[in-house]
Design a protein around this motif. Structure first.
Motif, PDB file in Angstrom:
ATOM      1  N   ALA A   1     -34.764  27.897 -46.624  1.00 50.35           N
ATOM      2  CA  ALA A   1     -33.565  28.402 -47.286  1.00 50.35           C
ATOM      3  C   ALA A   1     -32.564  27.279 -47.552  1.00 50.35           C
ATOM      4  N   TYR A   2     -32.449  26.364 -46.618  1.00 57.70           N
ATOM      5  CA  TYR A   2     -31.538  25.227 -46.775  1.00 57.70           C
ATOM      6  C   TYR A   2     -31.959  24.357 -47.959  1.00 57.70           C
ATOM      7  N   ARG A   3     -33.242  24.033 -48.040  1.00 52.52           N
ATOM      8  CA  ARG A   3     -33.731  23.198 -49.150  1.00 52.52           C
ATOM      9  C   ARG A   3     -33.516  23.895 -50.491  1.00 52.52           C
ATOM     10  N   LEU A   4     -33.838  25.175 -50.568  1.00 52.35           N
ATOM     11  CA  LEU A   4     -33.723  25.891 -51.830  1.00 52.35           C
ATOM     12  C   LEU A   4     -32.263  26.021 -52.266  1.00 52.35           C
ATOM     13  N   ALA A   5     -31.365  26.220 -51.300  1.00 56.41           N
ATOM     14  CA  ALA A   5     -29.943  26.300 -51.646  1.00 56.41           C
ATOM     15  C   ALA A   5     -29.438  24.965 -52.169  1.00 56.41           C
ATOM     16  N   LEU A   6     -29.849  23.877 -51.548  1.00 55.95           N
ATOM     17  CA  LEU A   6     -29.451  22.560 -52.030  1.00 55.95           C
ATOM     18  C   LEU A   6     -29.967  22.311 -53.438  1.00 55.95           C
ATOM     19  N   LEU A   7     -31.189  22.763 -53.720  1.00 58.02           N
ATOM     20  CA  LEU A   7     -31.744  22.606 -55.064  1.00 58.02           C
ATOM     21  C   LEU A   7     -30.948  23.413 -56.082  1.00 58.02           C
ATOM     22  N   ASP A   8     -30.440  24.574 -55.659  1.00 59.56           N
ATOM     23  CA  ASP A   8     -29.589  25.357 -56.559  1.00 59.56           C
ATOM     24  C   ASP A   8     -28.418  24.520 -57.052  1.00 59.56           C
TER      25      ASP A   8
ATOM     26  N   THR B   1     -32.557   6.180 -54.420  1.00 52.17           N
ATOM     27  CA  THR B   1     -33.958   6.481 -54.672  1.00 52.17           C
ATOM     28  C   THR B   1     -34.525   5.507 -55.694  1.00 52.17           C
ATOM     29  N   SER B   2     -35.645   4.899 -55.374  1.00 58.33           N
ATOM     30  CA  SER B   2     -36.280   3.966 -56.300  1.00 58.33           C
ATOM     31  C   SER B   2     -36.735   4.710 -57.550  1.00 58.33           C
ATOM     32  N   ALA B   3     -36.540   4.058 -58.698  1.00 61.58           N
ATOM     33  CA  ALA B   3     -36.927   4.674 -59.968  1.00 61.58           C
ATOM     34  C   ALA B   3     -38.433   4.879 -60.069  1.00 61.58           C
ATOM     35  N   SER B   4     -39.203   4.154 -59.262  1.00 57.44           N
ATOM     36  CA  SER B   4     -40.662   4.274 -59.326  1.00 57.44           C
ATOM     37  C   SER B   4     -41.204   5.431 -58.491  1.00 57.44           C
ATOM     38  N   SER B   5     -40.319   6.099 -57.753  1.00 56.55           N
ATOM     39  CA  SER B   5     -40.754   7.193 -56.889  1.00 56.55           C
ATOM     40  C   SER B   5     -40.619   8.537 -57.604  1.00 56.55           C
ATOM     41  N   THR B   6     -41.457   9.484 -57.177  1.00 64.94           N
ATOM     42  CA  THR B   6     -41.447  10.827 -57.741  1.00 64.94           C
ATOM     43  C   THR B   6     -40.970  11.806 -56.682  1.00 64.94           C
ATOM     44  N   ILE B   7     -39.911  12.531 -56.994  1.00 64.89           N
ATOM     45  CA  ILE B   7     -39.335  13.490 -56.050  1.00 64.89           C
ATOM     46  C   ILE B   7     -39.287  14.856 -56.731  1.00 64.89           C
TER      47      ILE B   7
ATOM     48  N   ARG C   1     -44.039   9.515 -53.202  1.00 64.93           N
ATOM     49  CA  ARG C   1     -44.181  10.832 -53.819  1.00 64.93           C
ATOM     50  C   ARG C   1     -43.755  11.870 -52.783  1.00 64.93           C
ATOM     51  N   LEU C   2     -42.687  12.590 -53.071  1.00 68.45           N
ATOM     52  CA  LEU C   2     -42.166  13.596 -52.154  1.00 68.45           C
ATOM     53  C   LEU C   2     -42.156  14.942 -52.859  1.00 68.45           C
ATOM     54  N   SER C   3     -42.725  15.948 -52.215  1.00 64.40           N
ATOM     55  CA  SER C   3     -42.750  17.297 -52.764  1.00 64.40           C
ATOM     56  C   SER C   3     -42.270  18.279 -51.711  1.00 64.40           C
ATOM     57  N   LYS C   4     -41.284  19.122 -52.067  1.00 59.76           N
ATOM     58  CA  LYS C   4     -40.722  20.127 -51.155  1.00 59.76           C
ATOM     59  C   LYS C   4     -40.339  19.501 -49.819  1.00 59.76           C
ATOM     60  N   THR C   5     -39.626  18.388 -49.906  1.00 59.39           N
ATOM     61  CA  THR C   5     -39.280  17.595 -48.726  1.00 59.39           C
ATOM     62  C   THR C   5     -37.769  17.540 -48.542  1.00 59.39           C
TER      63      THR C   5
ATOM     64  N   GLY D   1     -44.145   3.706 -50.671  1.00 58.08           N
ATOM     65  CA  GLY D   1     -45.517   4.182 -50.685  1.00 58.08           C
ATOM     66  C   GLY D   1     -45.774   5.461 -49.919  1.00 58.08           C
ATOM     67  N   LEU D   2     -44.785   6.013 -49.247  1.00 55.64           N
ATOM     68  CA  LEU D   2     -45.020   7.215 -48.447  1.00 55.64           C
ATOM     69  C   LEU D   2     -45.237   8.430 -49.352  1.00 55.64           C
ATOM     70  N   VAL D   3     -46.206   9.239 -48.994  1.00 55.25           N
ATOM     71  CA  VAL D   3     -46.503  10.477 -49.715  1.00 55.25           C
ATOM     72  C   VAL D   3     -46.303  11.641 -48.755  1.00 55.25           C
ATOM     73  N   VAL D   4     -45.487  12.596 -49.150  1.00 52.08           N
ATOM     74  CA  VAL D   4     -45.209  13.776 -48.328  1.00 52.08           C
ATOM     75  C   VAL D   4     -45.316  15.017 -49.214  1.00 52.08           C
ATOM     76  N   GLY D   5     -45.959  16.039 -48.690  1.00 48.14           N
ATOM     77  CA  GLY D   5     -46.018  17.300 -49.405  1.00 48.14           C
ATOM     78  C   GLY D   5     -47.313  17.562 -50.137  1.00 48.14           C
ATOM     79  N   GLU D   6     -48.276  16.679 -49.985  1.00 45.52           N
ATOM     80  CA  GLU D   6     -49.555  16.861 -50.674  1.00 45.52           C
ATOM     81  C   GLU D   6     -50.703  17.122 -49.704  1.00 45.52           C
ATOM     82  N   ASP D   7     -50.576  16.695 -48.481  1.00 49.88           N
ATOM     83  CA  ASP D   7     -51.611  16.897 -47.468  1.00 49.88           C
ATOM     84  C   ASP D   7     -50.941  17.515 -46.237  1.00 49.88           C
ATOM     85  N   HIS D   8     -51.045  18.845 -46.108  1.00 52.37           N
ATOM     86  CA  HIS D   8     -50.329  19.540 -45.039  1.00 52.37           C
ATOM     87  C   HIS D   8     -50.748  19.045 -43.662  1.00 52.37           C
ATOM     88  N   ASP D   9     -52.043  18.861 -43.447  1.00 51.48           N
ATOM     89  CA  ASP D   9     -52.517  18.434 -42.126  1.00 51.48           C
ATOM     90  C   ASP D   9     -51.969  17.063 -41.762  1.00 51.48           C
ATOM     91  N   GLU D  10     -51.943  16.164 -42.722  1.00 50.74           N
ATOM     92  CA  GLU D  10     -51.411  14.828 -42.464  1.00 50.74           C
ATOM     93  C   GLU D  10     -49.904  14.898 -42.197  1.00 50.74           C
TER      94      GLU D  10
END
Length: 392
Positions: free
Chosen positions: A270-277, A301-307, A323-327, A338-347
């Motif tokens: 809920a906190y993340r979604l409200a901030l996105l609002d 945020t580096s221009a080469s990163s995807t958020i 690459r950050l997704s739902k983070t 180089g950190l990737v978050v949000g693509e491999d749940h187990d990792e």
């Protein structure tokens, strides 16, 4: 912007004392509240969650206010003293539970008022406006106060529709044609649907106006009962309902006709979604304290990163090629390149806080533990560049 004419304050807020409940831990926010209470958590650039309710109180023109603190209050106390205290001519009274309630702290929301009974009596208000410090909303408290006075009821509760399956964490109510509450259930397992809206329930916003004499008597009576919860929702609201003196004030629609905006940001999702609002265009006005000039933090945020669908809290930075997704990137956290978050749940779950709703929280402490563990597992990796990057 928030100056209030003296006539408005004199006519509408005179005789009413705001009492803010600001002691919540916010345990479902996990590491975000490890060092500070939920109301003090960052929100919308340099502000904090508590600023929404404080901005509304300040705009309404109240000249005195009580603030009940408890869990890890230091950050909140500093913020209230530096940003808001100057806006109250008769004082902003910070009442910490550990100091007021014999070290045991406040035992519930109503107990916060009970423990400060003598101090409130000293002020002798006609009404007390009970406020929650940990919700995101924009509300005209003078309109609610007017509605309460016009109703003739001893208690008025603010309410708004919420998705029915999310209402298990709120007080759920039903009203008649005169806006009197006819049913009230605190945190029901199966919330009652609104008439004609099977997917929605009418939920309490945790905002109340009480005639002070009635509330004082109700609290004292409730606390004599065996098994009391020391709580407004469990103890006080049912008493008002039983006496047929519980009025309901519906959160008005926005100027454009959309439903009024109110969010309980009690979970990471809920906190993340409200901030996105707010990142996508503020659904309500952002709060601004009278004694503190806020400025939008520089984008680190580096221009080469995807958020994507992610939020970066103040003081945090994101390196290159991430690459950050739902983070949620915690305040002051430096995301390594180089950190990737949000693509491999187990990792992600090995190192970070992951929710069932798909949100991942990353903090400095988590990254430090991750780096230490990866070094132990691969000792030679510390000699290679970018050893902390998730393998692709």
């Amino acid at each position: 912007m928030f100056d209030v004419p003296a006539t408005l304050s004199d006519n509408l807020t005179k005789g009413c004392l705001p009492f803010l409940l600001a002691g919540g831990q916010g345990s479902r926010l996990h590491e975000l509240t490890a060092h500070e209470c939920k109301p003090a958590v960052h929100f919308a650039d340099a502000g904090r969650i508590v600023d929404f309710v404080m901005s509304g109180v300040h705009r309404a023109g109240f000249d005195e206010m009580f603030v009940a603190t408890q869990y890890k209050p230091n950050t909140l106390t500093r913020h209230m003293e530096t940003a808001w205290a100057g806006g109250f001519a008769k004082g902003l009274h910070l009442r910490d539970g550990a100091k007021i309630a014999n070290q045991q702290g406040y035992r519930g929301t109503a107990d916060a008022v009970m423990a400060n009974l003598a101090e409130v009596d000293r002020i002798n208000p006609k009404e007390v406006l009970i406020l929650a410090a940990d919700h995101v909303y924009d509300m005209d408290f003078t309109a609610m106060l007017e509605a309460h006075r016009a109703s003739g009821a001893m208690a008025t509760l603010a309410a708004t529709p919420v998705p029915r399956m999310e209402a298990t964490g709120f007080g759920v109510l039903a009203i008649n044609g005169a806006n009197r509450c006819v049913e009230f259930a605190e945190k029901p397992k199966d919330p009652a649907a609104m008439p004609g809206r099977s997917d929605m329930a009418l939920a309490s916003m945790g905002i109340y106006v009480f005639d002070w004499e009635w509330l004082r008597d109700a609290i004292m009576e409730a606390f004599k009962r065996e098994g009391t919860s020391h709580d407004f929702g469990h103890d006080i609201m049912p008493m008002a309902l039983a006496q047929d003196t519980l009025n309901v004030y519906a959160l008005p629609d926005s100027e454009d006709g959309t439903p009024g905006y109110w969010r309980d940001v009690g979970t990471l999702d809920a906190y993340r979604l409200a901030l996105l609002d707010f990142e996508n265009g503020s659904p309500i006005r952002l709060p601004k304290a009278p004694d503190q000039a806020y400025s939008k933090p520089a984008d680190m945020t580096s221009a080469s990163s995807t958020i994507e669908e992610s939020v970066v809290l103040p003081g945090a930075s994101v390196g290159s090629n991430c690459r950050l997704s739902k983070t949620i990137v915690g305040a002051g956290t430096e995301i390594p390149s180089g950190l990737v978050v949000g693509e491999d749940h187990d990792e992600d779950a090995r190192w970070f806080r992951c929710t069932d709703g798909g949100t991942t929280l990353v903090t400095s402490e988590m990254l430090a533990r991750r780096a230490d563990q990866r070094t132990l597992m691969h000792p030679m990796s510390s000699q290679r560049p970018h050893s902390h990057i998730v393998s692709q």
